[in-house]
Design a protein around this motif. Sequence first.
Motif, PDB file in Angstrom:
ATOM      1  N   GLY A 107      14.539  -0.257   1.225  1.00 22.25           N
ATOM      2  CA  GLY A 107      14.071  -1.281   1.884  1.00 22.25           C
ATOM      3  C   GLY A 107      13.945  -0.600   3.326  1.00 22.25           C
ATOM      4  N   SER A 108      14.740   0.346   3.671  1.00 21.45           N
ATOM      5  CA  SER A 108      15.344   0.297   5.266  1.00 21.45           C
ATOM      6  C   SER A 108      15.059   1.832   5.637  1.00 21.45           C
ATOM      7  CB  SER A 108      16.100   0.126   5.468  1.00 21.45           C
ATOM      8  OG  SER A 108      16.986   0.620   5.236  1.00 21.45           O
ATOM      9  N   MET A 109      14.680   2.126   6.685  1.00 16.53           N
ATOM     10  CA  MET A 109      14.786   4.029   7.527  1.00 16.53           C
ATOM     11  C   MET A 109      15.500   4.576   7.263  1.00 16.53           C
ATOM     12  SD  MET A 109      12.422   5.866   9.136  1.00 16.53           S
ATOM     13  CE  MET A 109      10.990   4.840   9.510  1.00 16.53           C
ATOM     14  N   HIS A 110      16.725   4.492   7.813  1.00 18.92           N
ATOM     15  CA  HIS A 110      17.653   5.075   7.176  1.00 18.92           C
ATOM     16  C   HIS A 110      18.922   4.040   5.156  1.00 18.92           C
ATOM     17  CE1 HIS A 110      17.227   6.249  10.596  1.00 18.92           C
ATOM     18  NE2 HIS A 110      17.208   5.359  11.585  1.00 18.92           N
ATOM     19  N   GLY A 111      17.504   4.170   4.451  1.00 16.98           N
ATOM     20  CA  GLY A 111      17.928   3.571   3.540  1.00 16.98           C
ATOM     21  C   GLY A 111      18.557   4.379   2.263  1.00 16.98           C
ATOM     22  N   GLY A 112      18.168   5.912   2.747  1.00 18.41           N
ATOM     23  CA  GLY A 112      18.792   7.125   1.912  1.00 18.41           C
ATOM     24  C   GLY A 112      17.771   7.571   1.581  1.00 18.41           C
ATOM     25  N   GLN A 113      16.109   7.777   2.185  1.00 12.50           N
ATOM     26  CA  GLN A 113      15.398   8.514   1.312  1.00 12.50           C
ATOM     27  C   GLN A 113      15.926   9.852   1.135  1.00 12.50           C
ATOM     28  OE1 GLN A 113      12.113   8.877   3.373  1.00 12.50           O
ATOM     29  NE2 GLN A 113      12.159   6.185   3.588  1.00 12.50           N
ATOM     30  N   THR A 149       9.289  12.957   3.863  1.00 14.55           N
ATOM     31  CA  THR A 149       9.846  13.673   4.723  1.00 14.55           C
ATOM     32  C   THR A 149       9.421  15.268   3.679  1.00 14.55           C
ATOM     33  OG1 THR A 149      11.384  13.913   2.195  1.00 14.55           O
ATOM     34  CG2 THR A 149      12.225  12.337   3.800  1.00 14.55           C
ATOM     35  N   PRO A 150      10.181  16.298   4.103  1.00 17.04           N
ATOM     36  CA  PRO A 150      10.280  17.521   3.906  1.00 17.04           C
ATOM     37  C   PRO A 150      10.415  17.403   2.154  1.00 17.04           C
ATOM     38  CG  PRO A 150      11.174  18.158   4.884  1.00 17.04           C
ATOM     39  CD  PRO A 150      11.220  16.451   5.420  1.00 17.04           C
ATOM     40  N   TYR A 151      11.395  17.043   1.625  1.00 11.42           N
ATOM     41  CA  TYR A 151      11.761  17.217   0.807  1.00 11.42           C
ATOM     42  C   TYR A 151      11.687  16.302  -0.465  1.00 11.42           C
ATOM     43  CZ  TYR A 151      15.918  18.171   3.210  1.00 11.42           C
ATOM     44  OH  TYR A 151      17.183  18.863   3.613  1.00 11.42           O
ATOM     45  N   GLY A 152      10.362  14.862  -0.040  1.00 10.87           N
ATOM     46  CA  GLY A 152       9.074  14.478  -0.837  1.00 10.87           C
ATOM     47  C   GLY A 152       8.921  13.391  -0.422  1.00 10.87           C
ATOM     48  N   ALA A 153       7.603  12.720  -1.024  1.00  5.09           N
ATOM     49  CA  ALA A 153       7.265  11.774  -0.126  1.00  5.09           C
ATOM     50  C   ALA A 153       7.874  10.811  -0.239  1.00  5.09           C
ATOM     51  CB  ALA A 153       5.750  11.883  -1.311  1.00  5.09           C
ATOM     52  N   SER A 154       7.348   9.757   0.280  1.00  2.00           N
ATOM     53  CA  SER A 154       8.543   7.615   0.437  1.00  2.00           C
ATOM     54  C   SER A 154       7.606   6.998   1.162  1.00  2.00           C
ATOM     55  CB  SER A 154      10.227   8.525   1.563  1.00  2.00           C
ATOM     56  OG  SER A 154       9.533   8.943   2.539  1.00  2.00           O
ATOM     57  N   HIS A 155       8.898   6.001   0.764  1.00  4.94           N
ATOM     58  CA  HIS A 155       8.183   4.960   1.787  1.00  4.94           C
ATOM     59  C   HIS A 155       8.655   4.037   2.309  1.00  4.94           C
ATOM     60  CE1 HIS A 155       5.678   0.807   2.436  1.00  4.94           C
ATOM     61  NE2 HIS A 155       6.383   0.261   0.811  1.00  4.94           N
ATOM     62  N   THR A 156       9.366   3.480   3.121  1.00  5.83           N
ATOM     63  CA  THR A 156       9.435   2.612   3.568  1.00  5.83           C
ATOM     64  C   THR A 156       9.238   1.220   3.510  1.00  5.83           C
ATOM     65  OG1 THR A 156      11.138   4.259   4.905  1.00  5.83           O
ATOM     66  CG2 THR A 156      11.915   2.465   5.671  1.00  5.83           C
ATOM     67  N   VAL A 157      10.230   0.287   3.114  1.00  2.00           N
ATOM     68  CA  VAL A 157       9.260  -0.809   2.532  1.00  2.00           C
ATOM     69  C   VAL A 157       9.721  -1.635   4.580  1.00  2.00           C
ATOM     70  CG1 VAL A 157       9.525  -3.443   1.445  1.00  2.00           C
ATOM     71  CG2 VAL A 157       9.601  -1.214   0.721  1.00  2.00           C
ATOM     72  N   ASN A 158      10.955  -1.752   4.707  1.00  2.00           N
ATOM     73  CA  ASN A 158      11.305  -2.194   5.711  1.00  2.00           C
ATOM     74  C   ASN A 158      10.282  -4.069   6.114  1.00  2.00           C
ATOM     75  OD1 ASN A 158      13.053  -1.280   6.533  1.00  2.00           O
ATOM     76  ND2 ASN A 158      12.179  -0.309   8.506  1.00  2.00           N
ATOM     77  N   ASP A 159       9.559  -4.092   7.529  1.00  7.27           N
ATOM     78  CA  ASP A 159       8.382  -5.182   7.565  1.00  7.27           C
ATOM     79  C   ASP A 159       7.038  -5.100   6.402  1.00  7.27           C
ATOM     80  OD1 ASP A 159      10.553  -6.931   7.948  1.00  7.27           O
ATOM     81  OD2 ASP A 159       9.639  -5.893  10.695  1.00  7.27           O
ATOM     82  N   HIS A 160       7.090  -3.636   6.104  1.00  8.87           N
ATOM     83  CA  HIS A 160       5.403  -2.887   5.387  1.00  8.87           C
ATOM     84  C   HIS A 160       5.439  -2.974   4.369  1.00  8.87           C
ATOM     85  CE1 HIS A 160       7.240  -0.532   9.819  1.00  8.87           C
ATOM     86  NE2 HIS A 160       5.691  -0.631   9.742  1.00  8.87           N
TER      87      HIS A 160
END
Length: 186
Positions: A107-113, A149-160
Amino acid sequence: MDVLILYYSRSGNTENLARQAARGVERVEGMTARLRRIPCPDGKQPEQGDPEVTLEDLRECRGLLLGSPTYFGGMASAVKRFLEDTSGLWFRGEMVGKPAGVFTSTGSMHGGQETTLLSMIVPLIHHGMLITGIPYQHPELAHTQTGGTPYGASHTVNDHATLSRDERELTQALGARVAEIASRLA
């Protein structure tokens, strides 16, 4: 040859990543994406969509891409429960030597990806899978302002609400990477 793209998604964000990973898999000649979902623990299943995963899907696949939303810096409980139910496969070594990658949405940039991705990698290592991430040679890792991230793909929802270009590119790159490794190992 199939690469299993296994995901859990309640809001559709992780499912969107799964679909991008499938596009990456299918860029590799001779490889097919097999999309499967992990069932919701509350029984509220979507009326449409991908079939539920079976242990046979795991046995038959040549590689695995595993996706989960992030909850408090870790994978969803449904994903953890499913993985715990794979101990029979672990006992017989049926996943040993297969390449695997992981993806998540937050849900957020620093949400624990990254902690979520790492938590998902641990059981795959116990299965003897070959973990792959996204190399820094992908330029999107250097300039993404959303997920990846280099650990895997991710999506940051935020306003996106939709995946950014970087998120799409990195997720497809991860799918292609797992498929390429699976193809070479075959």
